[in-house]
Design a protein around this motif. Sequence first.
Motif, PDB file in Angstrom:
ATOM      1  N   ASP A 150     -12.728  12.268  -2.874  1.00  0.00           N
ATOM      2  CA  ASP A 150     -11.816  13.376  -2.656  1.00  0.00           C
ATOM      3  C   ASP A 150     -10.618  12.873  -1.860  1.00  0.00           C
ATOM      4  O   ASP A 150     -10.765  12.112  -0.910  1.00  0.00           O
ATOM      5  N   VAL A 151      -9.420  13.267  -2.272  1.00  0.00           N
ATOM      6  CA  VAL A 151      -8.211  12.837  -1.586  1.00  0.00           C
ATOM      7  C   VAL A 151      -7.493  14.067  -1.054  1.00  0.00           C
ATOM      8  O   VAL A 151      -7.061  14.929  -1.826  1.00  0.00           O
ATOM      9  N   ASP A 152      -7.375  14.172   0.283  1.00  0.00           N
ATOM     10  CA  ASP A 152      -6.675  15.297   0.903  1.00  0.00           C
ATOM     11  C   ASP A 152      -7.177  16.634   0.352  1.00  0.00           C
ATOM     12  O   ASP A 152      -6.397  17.492  -0.069  1.00  0.00           O
ATOM     13  N   ASN A 153      -8.468  16.802   0.355  1.00  0.00           N
ATOM     14  CA  ASN A 153      -9.093  18.044  -0.134  1.00  0.00           C
ATOM     15  C   ASN A 153      -8.834  18.312  -1.613  1.00  0.00           C
ATOM     16  O   ASN A 153      -8.823  19.453  -2.050  1.00  0.00           O
ATOM     17  N   ILE A 154      -8.544  17.264  -2.378  1.00  0.00           N
ATOM     18  CA  ILE A 154      -8.386  17.390  -3.833  1.00  0.00           C
ATOM     19  C   ILE A 154      -9.617  16.781  -4.507  1.00  0.00           C
ATOM     20  O   ILE A 154      -9.984  15.634  -4.226  1.00  0.00           O
ATOM     21  N   ASN A 155     -10.235  17.558  -5.383  1.00  0.00           N
ATOM     22  CA  ASN A 155     -11.376  17.053  -6.146  1.00  0.00           C
ATOM     23  C   ASN A 155     -10.857  16.444  -7.444  1.00  0.00           C
ATOM     24  O   ASN A 155     -10.456  17.180  -8.355  1.00  0.00           O
ATOM     25  N   PRO A 156     -10.859  15.131  -7.552  1.00  0.00           N
ATOM     26  CA  PRO A 156     -10.277  14.501  -8.746  1.00  0.00           C
ATOM     27  C   PRO A 156     -11.246  14.509  -9.925  1.00  0.00           C
ATOM     28  O   PRO A 156     -12.449  14.713  -9.764  1.00  0.00           O
ATOM     29  N   ILE A 157     -10.697  14.297 -11.114  1.00  0.00           N
ATOM     30  CA  ILE A 157     -11.523  14.075 -12.297  1.00  0.00           C
ATOM     31  C   ILE A 157     -11.363  12.620 -12.726  1.00  0.00           C
ATOM     32  O   ILE A 157     -10.386  11.954 -12.379  1.00  0.00           O
ATOM     33  N   LYS A 158     -12.331  12.137 -13.475  1.00  0.00           N
ATOM     34  CA  LYS A 158     -12.264  10.755 -13.934  1.00  0.00           C
ATOM     35  C   LYS A 158     -11.129  10.604 -14.944  1.00  0.00           C
ATOM     36  O   LYS A 158     -10.958  11.439 -15.829  1.00  0.00           O
ATOM     37  N   LYS A 159     -10.388   9.508 -14.813  1.00  0.00           N
ATOM     38  CA  LYS A 159      -9.281   9.240 -15.720  1.00  0.00           C
ATOM     39  C   LYS A 159      -9.200   7.743 -15.998  1.00  0.00           C
ATOM     40  O   LYS A 159      -9.537   6.925 -15.149  1.00  0.00           O
ATOM     41  N   ILE A 160      -8.726   7.424 -17.206  1.00  0.00           N
ATOM     42  CA  ILE A 160      -8.454   6.031 -17.536  1.00  0.00           C
ATOM     43  C   ILE A 160      -6.959   5.895 -17.809  1.00  0.00           C
ATOM     44  O   ILE A 160      -6.347   6.795 -18.404  1.00  0.00           O
ATOM     45  N   THR A 161      -6.370   4.778 -17.369  1.00  0.00           N
ATOM     46  CA  THR A 161      -4.933   4.573 -17.529  1.00  0.00           C
ATOM     47  C   THR A 161      -4.669   3.648 -18.710  1.00  0.00           C
ATOM     48  O   THR A 161      -5.217   2.535 -18.787  1.00  0.00           O
ATOM     49  N   LEU A 162      -3.841   4.104 -19.634  1.00  0.00           N
ATOM     50  CA  LEU A 162      -3.478   3.283 -20.790  1.00  0.00           C
ATOM     51  C   LEU A 162      -2.356   2.306 -20.428  1.00  0.00           C
ATOM     52  O   LEU A 162      -1.737   2.423 -19.366  1.00  0.00           O
TER      53      LEU A 162
END
Length: 302
Positions: free
Chosen positions: A25-37
């Motif tokens: 979690d970054v600054d109270n943000i719940n991230p989702i998994k991502k892949i970068t192209l």
Amino acid sequence: MKTNSITITYLSKVSFASLNGADKDVDNINPIKKITLSNGQELPYVSSQALRRALRDILIEMGFAKSEIQEASAKKGAPKTQIKPFEYIEDDLFGYMDASPAKEEKTKGTSTVRTSPIRVEALVALSDYKGDLDYATNFMGKGYKTDKGEDIQPNIFETEVHSGVYRGTILIELDRIGSGQGFEGGELSNEEKARRVLAFLDAFQNLWSSGRQTRFLADISPKFIAAACMKVKNPIFLEAVNIGKDGRINFEQLKSVLSDYERFIQDAVFAGQEAVFELGENVKNLKEGFATIANWIKEYYK
């Protein structure tokens, strides 16, 4: 060449979802998994581990016995299941690995392995993440005080959300179900092999992951499938099911795949749900599509 596998590439559509949480979690943000192209696009995805866990859970919900988790044989090793593929469908379809330490000095340890005959690719979005966040506040503590008499403050947090079409692929090695590693004492009957693969197909048709579903209920079950009964183990549609700028599935690309691999394909079917995707000619509804795949399985183990 004999038939030995089934490959299914599928599309799922979500309008508002936060499918698979990332680890920090970054600054109270719940991230989702991502892949970068390579072009910098970030595509959300559901990991293959999450999908395999979801499929296991559905099979258990369907009434199959759970292969209970137990401690690893080696210290600090990963927990293991019962490692009884003859008895548990989980251990047969999804495999296992357990490393045992050496029993004597100057000897090597051993590993008990069954490579999963069910191959699963991550469910990857076809459109990039635009930075959308769901803003939320937890007011449960409002009006209450801590043990020190201080007001309990609302908890503000945000969650990354995404909308779009996701693409995934599975490959079923029919010739390895109920046989091979873990079945040294004798393989399953063809009737039981068919029962297990048909059960897996039902689980796959009703795929859903329990993660983040309380606030972001989403349906990730297949709404379009491109499937083939193969004489080789090749997920031929894995990169070939695409959506055009008009929002329609590109069937010309799929036809070219059928032509390129014609010698290795026993049969193929395209099927979808009209309520979600605009479908072309020669495309069956989902009921007919999954019935076709079920017939391939029954015929293979006849």
